[in-house]
Design a protein around this motif. Structure first.
Motif, PDB file in Angstrom:
ATOM      1  N   PRO A  11      59.338  32.518  87.781  1.00  0.00           N
ATOM      2  CA  PRO A  11      60.394  32.079  88.704  1.00  0.00           C
ATOM      3  C   PRO A  11      61.123  30.846  88.180  1.00  0.00           C
ATOM      4  CG  PRO A  11      58.369  32.562  89.900  1.00  0.00           C
ATOM      5  CD  PRO A  11      58.022  32.601  88.451  1.00  0.00           C
ATOM      6  N   GLU A  12      62.402  30.753  88.478  1.00  0.00           N
ATOM      7  CA  GLU A  12      63.206  29.629  88.007  1.00  0.00           C
ATOM      8  C   GLU A  12      62.650  28.301  88.508  1.00  0.00           C
ATOM      9  OE1 GLU A  12      65.633  29.591  85.772  1.00  0.00           O
ATOM     10  OE2 GLU A  12      65.210  31.728  85.498  1.00  0.00           O
ATOM     11  N   GLN A  13      62.152  28.289  89.735  1.00  0.00           N
ATOM     12  CA  GLN A  13      61.592  27.048  90.273  1.00  0.00           C
ATOM     13  C   GLN A  13      60.399  26.596  89.444  1.00  0.00           C
ATOM     14  OE1 GLN A  13      60.216  27.178  94.347  1.00  0.00           O
ATOM     15  NE2 GLN A  13      59.750  24.998  94.401  1.00  0.00           N
ATOM     16  N   VAL A  14      59.557  27.541  89.029  1.00  0.00           N
ATOM     17  CA  VAL A  14      58.389  27.193  88.222  1.00  0.00           C
ATOM     18  C   VAL A  14      58.815  26.689  86.847  1.00  0.00           C
ATOM     19  CG1 VAL A  14      56.318  28.113  87.096  1.00  0.00           C
ATOM     20  CG2 VAL A  14      56.869  28.779  89.448  1.00  0.00           C
ATOM     21  N   LYS A  15      59.830  27.339  86.257  1.00  0.00           N
ATOM     22  CA  LYS A  15      60.347  26.867  84.969  1.00  0.00           C
ATOM     23  C   LYS A  15      60.827  25.423  85.080  1.00  0.00           C
ATOM     24  CE  LYS A  15      61.945  31.394  83.270  1.00  0.00           C
ATOM     25  NZ  LYS A  15      63.148  32.173  82.865  1.00  0.00           N
ATOM     26  N   LEU A  16      61.520  25.124  86.170  1.00  0.00           N
ATOM     27  CA  LEU A  16      62.038  23.776  86.376  1.00  0.00           C
ATOM     28  C   LEU A  16      60.894  22.776  86.525  1.00  0.00           C
ATOM     29  CD1 LEU A  16      64.331  21.789  86.886  1.00  0.00           C
ATOM     30  CD2 LEU A  16      64.286  22.484  89.303  1.00  0.00           C
ATOM     31  N   ILE A  17      59.914  23.116  87.348  1.00  0.00           N
ATOM     32  CA  ILE A  17      58.779  22.210  87.554  1.00  0.00           C
ATOM     33  C   ILE A  17      58.037  21.979  86.247  1.00  0.00           C
ATOM     34  CG2 ILE A  17      56.529  21.966  88.673  1.00  0.00           C
ATOM     35  CD1 ILE A  17      57.723  23.467  91.073  1.00  0.00           C
ATOM     36  N   ASN A  18      57.821  23.053  85.499  1.00  0.00           N
ATOM     37  CA  ASN A  18      57.100  22.916  84.234  1.00  0.00           C
ATOM     38  C   ASN A  18      57.841  22.014  83.253  1.00  0.00           C
ATOM     39  OD1 ASN A  18      55.035  24.546  85.132  1.00  0.00           O
ATOM     40  ND2 ASN A  18      55.764  26.392  84.094  1.00  0.00           N
ATOM     41  N   SER A  19      59.152  22.154  83.208  1.00  0.00           N
ATOM     42  CA  SER A  19      59.929  21.291  82.311  1.00  0.00           C
ATOM     43  C   SER A  19      59.877  19.839  82.780  1.00  0.00           C
ATOM     44  CB  SER A  19      61.374  21.776  82.228  1.00  0.00           C
ATOM     45  OG  SER A  19      62.043  21.632  83.463  1.00  0.00           O
ATOM     46  N   GLN A  20      59.869  19.639  84.098  1.00  0.00           N
ATOM     47  CA  GLN A  20      59.768  18.280  84.644  1.00  0.00           C
ATOM     48  C   GLN A  20      58.406  17.676  84.341  1.00  0.00           C
ATOM     49  OE1 GLN A  20      60.694  19.145  88.755  1.00  0.00           O
ATOM     50  NE2 GLN A  20      62.870  18.651  88.490  1.00  0.00           N
ATOM     51  N   ILE A  21      57.361  18.487  84.433  1.00  0.00           N
ATOM     52  CA  ILE A  21      56.018  18.012  84.101  1.00  0.00           C
ATOM     53  C   ILE A  21      55.934  17.635  82.623  1.00  0.00           C
ATOM     54  CG2 ILE A  21      53.624  18.775  83.776  1.00  0.00           C
ATOM     55  CD1 ILE A  21      53.810  20.201  86.448  1.00  0.00           C
TER      56      ILE A  21
END
Length: 407
Positions: A11-21
């Motif tokens: 999911p795009e939200q997970v991709k975003l969170i992972n990049s933020q992490i």
């Protein structure tokens, strides 16, 4: 995935969170690795604890720094529901983030971004009580307090409904007596969520209640600090409760319904384990492939040999199997469909994946893999406990068998 269909894309939200992490680790965590190098590398285990096997102040200082940075960045509570101030991630999103976090060199402080022992769905009942919300829930969510969870006993591990710990009413207080074993983080926790029988008979799920006991309560005593096989020393201890008095206001939820709280905590861990296992196993596999391509014996890369290829194939296939098993299970959970036997299957396979991949990685790296200068021997030791806690392999198999045996 809004239409309810299972997607095989991240999911795009997970991709975003992972990049933020990833960015958070680079900007906030890695500088602390330079500031506290003594807890990394070959000597990390002996530097983490003092002569009494307690975590040293410097390590606790490091932990608290990362926790507070994680709170400020919004990561610390992102798996908690929005209604209690969390980020509202569902089970699939949360576990995919956990896989990503663990898919990196274990010789780092990145896993300290979360404290899933304290910030867990089992504390949600505290939010619904004004006193408990102010004294316990909000400080936990802000990383100002840390909790531990007292369920397992010396004589009752896989059968907690037979617990010997009791709580009896004495005036306007409850008096708790009993002993808990293998209690993680209990040496340094600010309070413990402890379970004791208030009514009913051995084996009854009803009749077990949950209480909050503060660190300064004279009836709560830390006994032997247990030294484990894994790399995380100073983590487990025996906890004694001797005429431990707590007011009625520190009972969690309704009397006799504490076993439900306990299973909420255990159930969450059963899905986190395979997600973590996939992440770290993928990392070990990738390092093993690199080694097999570059390490030469008798004039050829060891990866050219069928025996090494077989080890790598076993690792890769098993990783993919567990990855989709845990994700399918999480998807079922989010849809409100039956998932408990799948949860047990994912936990069972994930725990064994971690152990098997670490074992293969050591074998591929040979003598170097057996040494502390590489992380594989430590990962091998850390992985072994996952086949025991949150329900042993045998308990998971029993749960799965009950799904298809009409006995």
């Amino acid at each position: 995935m809004s239409d309810g269909a299972m997607s095989f894309e991240t999911p795009e939200q997970v991709k975003l969170i992972n990049s933020q992490i990833d960015r958070f680790i680079e900007q906030e965590v890695k500088p602390l690795e330079e500031e506290y190098p003594q807890f990394l590398g070959e000597d990390r285990e002996r530097n983490m604890v003092d002569g009494d096997h307690r975590l040293v102040d410097e390590y606790l200082e490091l932990r608290d720094k990362i926790h507070q940075k994680s709170v400020d960045a919004g990561f610390y509570t992102m798996a908690m529901p929005e209604r209690v101030g969390g980020g509202g991630l569902n089970a699939l999103e949360d576990t995919m983030v956990m896989e990503h976090l663990h898919n990196r060199d274990p010789d780092g402080y990145h896993t300290l971004i979360f404290d899933r022992l304290s910030v867990d769905h089992s504390i949600i009942p505290l939010y619904d009580d004004d006193y408990q919300r102010e004294k316990y829930f909000e400080p936990v969510m802000n990383a100002e307090k840390h909790m531990t969870f007292g369920l397992t006993e010396p004589d009752h591990g896989s059968d907690p409904t037979w617990m010997d710990s009791t709580a009896e009413k004495g005036g306007d207080e409850w008096v708790i007596n009993g002993t808990k074993a293998f209690i993680s983080n209990s040496v340094e926790a600010d309070f413990i969520m402890v379970h004791a029988r208030t009514s009913g008979e051995d084996g009854d799920a009803d009749g077990i209640s949950t209480f909050l006991v503060d660190r300064d309560n004279p009836g709560w005593e830390i006994g032997k600090i247990q030294r484990s096989m894994g790399t995380k020393q100073g983590a487990q201890a025996i906890n004694h409760f001797n005429d431990c008095r707590v007011p009625e206001s520190q009972m969690v939820g309704e009397e006799g319904q504490g076993f439900r709280t306990a299973m909420t905590w255990v159930g969450a861990g059963r899905l986190h384990i395979p997600a973590k296992a996939v992440g770290i196993s993928q990392w070990m596999f990738d390092r093993s492939v690199e080694y097999a391509e570059n390490r030469k014996t008798f004039g050829e890369p060891i990866g050219s040999r069928q025996s090494i290829q077989e080890l790598l194939v076993e690792m890769r296939v098993a990783i993919e199997q567990v990855r989709w098993l845990y994700r399918y299970t999480a998807w079922k959970m989010d849809r409100g469909e039956e998932y408990r036997w799948l949860q047990s299957a994912a936990k069972l396979q994930g725990a064994n994946l971690w152990c098997d991949v670490a074992d293969n990685a050591i074998q591929i790296h040979g003598g170097a893999g057996y040494m502390k200068s590489l992380p594989f021997e430590g990962l091998y030791r850390d992985g072994r406990v996952t086949r025991i806690y949150e329900g042993s392999d045998e308990i998971q198999k029993r749960t799965i068998a009950r799904r298809f045996l009409d006995l």
